[in-house]
Scaffold this active site. Sequence first.
Site, PDB file in Angstrom:
ATOM      1  CD  GLU A  44      -6.135   2.799  -4.098  1.00 39.59           C
ATOM      2  OE1 GLU A  44      -5.828   2.796  -2.886  1.00 39.59           O
ATOM      3  OE2 GLU A  44      -7.262   3.109  -4.501  1.00 39.59           O
ATOM      4  CD  GLU A  60       6.641   7.239  -3.843  1.00 39.79           C
ATOM      5  OE1 GLU A  60       6.953   6.040  -3.849  1.00 39.79           O
ATOM      6  OE2 GLU A  60       5.480   7.628  -3.637  1.00 39.79           O
ATOM      7  CB  CYS A  73       0.548   7.883  -2.420  1.00 44.46           C
ATOM      8  SG  CYS A  73      -1.204   8.068  -2.041  1.00 44.46           S
TER       9      CYS A  73
HETATM   10  P1  NAD Z   1       5.641  -1.402   0.272  1.00 46.76           P
HETATM   11  O1  NAD Z   1       5.305  -1.710  -1.136  1.00 46.76           O
HETATM   12  O2  NAD Z   1       7.032  -1.573   0.727  1.00 46.76           O
HETATM   13  O3  NAD Z   1       4.761  -2.293   1.259  1.00 46.76           O
HETATM   14  C1  NAD Z   1       3.355  -2.292   1.201  1.00 46.76           C
HETATM   15  C2  NAD Z   1       2.826  -3.622   1.711  1.00 46.76           C
HETATM   16  O4  NAD Z   1       3.231  -4.652   0.830  1.00 46.76           O
HETATM   17  C3  NAD Z   1       3.360  -4.006   3.089  1.00 46.76           C
HETATM   18  O5  NAD Z   1       2.305  -4.576   3.819  1.00 46.76           O
HETATM   19  C4  NAD Z   1       4.427  -5.041   2.753  1.00 46.76           C
HETATM   20  O6  NAD Z   1       4.685  -5.943   3.783  1.00 46.76           O
HETATM   21  C5  NAD Z   1       3.812  -5.714   1.556  1.00 46.76           C
HETATM   22  N1  NAD Z   1       4.751  -6.384   0.660  1.00 46.76           N
HETATM   23  C6  NAD Z   1       6.017  -6.023   0.355  1.00 46.76           C
HETATM   24  N2  NAD Z   1       6.546  -6.878  -0.554  1.00 46.76           N
HETATM   25  C7  NAD Z   1       5.583  -7.793  -0.836  1.00 46.76           C
HETATM   26  C8  NAD Z   1       5.517  -8.919  -1.688  1.00 46.76           C
HETATM   27  N3  NAD Z   1       6.539  -9.294  -2.470  1.00 46.76           N
HETATM   28  N4  NAD Z   1       4.367  -9.641  -1.717  1.00 46.76           N
HETATM   29  C9  NAD Z   1       3.315  -9.275  -0.963  1.00 46.76           C
HETATM   30  N5  NAD Z   1       3.328  -8.222  -0.122  1.00 46.76           N
HETATM   31  C10 NAD Z   1       4.438  -7.478  -0.069  1.00 46.76           C
HETATM   32  O7  NAD Z   1       5.123   0.086   0.515  1.00 46.76           O
HETATM   33  P2  NAD Z   1       5.311   0.973   1.831  1.00 46.76           P
HETATM   34  O8  NAD Z   1       6.736   1.350   1.950  1.00 46.76           O
HETATM   35  O9  NAD Z   1       4.631   0.288   2.961  1.00 46.76           O
HETATM   36  O10 NAD Z   1       4.428   2.250   1.444  1.00 46.76           O
HETATM   37  C11 NAD Z   1       4.908   3.373   0.782  1.00 46.76           C
HETATM   38  C12 NAD Z   1       4.540   3.316  -0.687  1.00 46.76           C
HETATM   39  O11 NAD Z   1       3.125   3.213  -0.842  1.00 46.76           O
HETATM   40  C13 NAD Z   1       4.934   4.569  -1.446  1.00 46.76           C
HETATM   41  O12 NAD Z   1       5.460   4.207  -2.698  1.00 46.76           O
HETATM   42  C14 NAD Z   1       3.610   5.295  -1.632  1.00 46.76           C
HETATM   43  O13 NAD Z   1       3.564   6.208  -2.718  1.00 46.76           O
HETATM   44  C15 NAD Z   1       2.675   4.153  -1.810  1.00 46.76           C
HETATM   45  N6  NAD Z   1       1.295   4.554  -1.513  1.00 46.76           N
HETATM   46  C16 NAD Z   1       0.399   4.674  -2.545  1.00 46.76           C
HETATM   47  C17 NAD Z   1      -0.901   5.093  -2.284  1.00 46.76           C
HETATM   48  C18 NAD Z   1      -1.916   5.254  -3.386  1.00 46.76           C
HETATM   49  O14 NAD Z   1      -3.092   5.368  -3.069  1.00 46.76           O
HETATM   50  N7  NAD Z   1      -1.522   5.277  -4.641  1.00 46.76           N
HETATM   51  C19 NAD Z   1      -1.271   5.376  -0.979  1.00 46.76           C
HETATM   52  C20 NAD Z   1      -0.326   5.246   0.038  1.00 46.76           C
HETATM   53  C21 NAD Z   1       0.953   4.821  -0.233  1.00 46.76           C
END
Ligand code: NAD
Length: 484
Positions: A252, A388, A286
Site C-alpha cells: 500500500e 506526492e 495517503c
Molecule cells: P517510508 O517508505 O519511508 O517508510 C515506511 C516503513 O518502511 C518504515 O517503517 C521504514 O523504516 C521502512 N523502510 C524504509 N526503507 C526500508 C527498506 N529499504 N527496507 C525495509 N523497510 C524500510 O514511508 P513513510 O515516510 O513512513 O510513510 C509515508 C508514505 O506512506 C507516503 O508515501 C504515503 O502515501 C504512504 N502511505 C500509503 C498508504 C496506503 O495505504 N497506500 C497509507 C499510509 C501511508
Amino acid sequence: MKSFLNYIDGRFVRGKREFADVNPADGSVIAQVTEADQEQVDEAVHAARRALRGEWGGLTVRERAARLHKVADAIEKRFDCFVQAEVADTGKPISLASRLDVPRAAANFRVFADLVKMAGVEAFQTETPDGKSALNYAVRKPLGVVGVITPWNLPLLLLTWKVAPALACGNAVVVKPSEETPATATLLAEAMQKAGIPNGAYNVVHGFGPGSAGEFLTQHADVNAVTFTGESKTGAAIMQAVASAVKPVSFELGGKNAAIVFADCNFENAVDGLAEAVFLNTGQVCLCAERVYVERNIFDRFVEALKQKAERLNAGWPTDRSTELGPLISAQHREKVLSYYRLAREEGAVVVTGGGVPQFGDGRDQGFYVQPTIYTGLPESARCVKEEIFGPVCHIAAFDSEEQAIAMANDTKYGLAASIWTSDLKRGHRVAQSMNVGITWVNCWFLRDLRTPFGGVGLSGIGREGGIHSLNFYSELNNICIQL
Ligand code: NAD
C-alpha cells in the site's frame, strides 16, 4: 525517560543501540527506542516460527478469533493510553486519534476475527473424463511468518490493519513500525499479552529501513511474506529484497490523489469535504487530495471558500481538544514539504494561502508545523502537481468539460484514490468508473466498509487488502481433489 523495547517471544528486550523518539509538536525527546540488530531480528523470526509449531499454530479458527476479540478489548480498556501515545508520537490532534486511529485499531481486530470464521472455501463435485466424479475443494492455510512494515502517519491503524488479518489467518508476525512512531506497536504487545496471544505470534523489532531492522526483516530467509505500507520507492526496494526468494508482497504505497468538483455539486458539502480531504492529519494521509479540479464557472468561488477554511484551521497543541491541525511528523519531513513550497513558487504558482511556517511565540516554534497551503496557476506538468508532497497542501486547477477533468485526474503515475463531487447521480457513477485508482468516493471522502477491497494501481501499490482480499493475501489456498 521512557524506553520502547523490542518485543520478542513474549519478552521486552533491549538492543545494543538506541535512538530518540521525538514529539513533533515541540521537538522534545519523549523516549529512547531500542534498535534491533540482525541477531534480534533473527530471534524474532525464529520465535514466530516456533509459535506456528506451538500453541498458536494449534488453535482452531474459532479460538484464534476469540483471542483477537480479546486484543480489541485490551485496546479499548487502555483507550486513553493508546490515544496519548499516538498523539505524543505523531503530533496528530487528540480529537483525531480518539475518533479515528484507536477505534479503528480495535475495529480491525474485531472485523477480521469475525470474517475469518465465515470465510468459506470453494467446493465442486466435478465429472471426470472416465465418467466418474471427483470432489474438488480448497483449504486455507497460513503463509507462515509474515513481516509487517508500516509508516508513521496512522501508525496503530495501519499496523493493525495488517496484523489483525495476518493473525486471523493463523500466521505469526514480526512487525517493524516506523522509527518515527514506535509507541503504539509496543503498547500493542502489552495488549497481546493481556489477550493471551501466545509468545512469538506477535513480535516487534524497532529500527530503521536500510542497514537496520527493516532491511534485516525483508531479507530474512525464514520470512514467508512481506506486507508493507509506505512510500513507493521503499516498496520498490523491498520488492528487490524479496525478489530472488519469490515471496508474496502486499504493497500500500503513495498517492497523488485527485478530486473533481462539478458546478452542480452541493457547494458547502464539497468545500467541507475537500477541507478534510486536503488537511486531515496535516495532509499526511495517503488518501489526501493534493490535486483539486474545479469546474470553471465555480472556480473562483471554490478557491475562496477553501482558502477561508484553511485559514480558520486551529493549529494548536495536539493535546488540546480544539486543535484541528498538528505539526508534520519530523524536521526532515518538514524540510521536504517546505522544499515543495519553494518549488511551487519557482514553478510559477499563485499562492492563495500559506506557503510558509507559522510563528506561535511558544514551544510550538521548536515543533514541525507548516501553514496549510493552497496553490493555483501551475501547469499540469509541474513537479508540484506530479509528485506526492504529503503535507497540508493542494493545487487547484479549472476544467471545462467532464472529459477534460477525467483526463487531468488520470494523468499520474499513482492511482490510489479519487473523489467526485456532483449532484448528478449518473455522472457520479460514470466518472467514478473512469478513474484509474483503487478507490473512488462520490460526495464523500475517507469512508469505507472494512470488508471492501483497498489498494492502489500504478505506483500506489500491489494487491488489495480488506475483507476477503486480506484473508486471500494472508493465506495460501491448498486445492484438494478426491476421486470419488
Ligand atoms: P517510508 O517508505 O519511508 O517508510 C515506511 C516503513 O518502511 C518504515 O517503517 C521504514 O523504516 C521502512 N523502510 C524504509 N526503507 C526500508 C527498506 N529499504 N527496507 C525495509 N523497510 C524500510 O514511508 P513513510 O515516510 O513512513 O510513510 C509515508 C508514505 O506512506 C507516503 O508515501 C504515503 O502515501 C504512504 N502511505 C500509503 C498508504 C496506503 O495505504 N497506500 C497509507 C499510509 C501511508
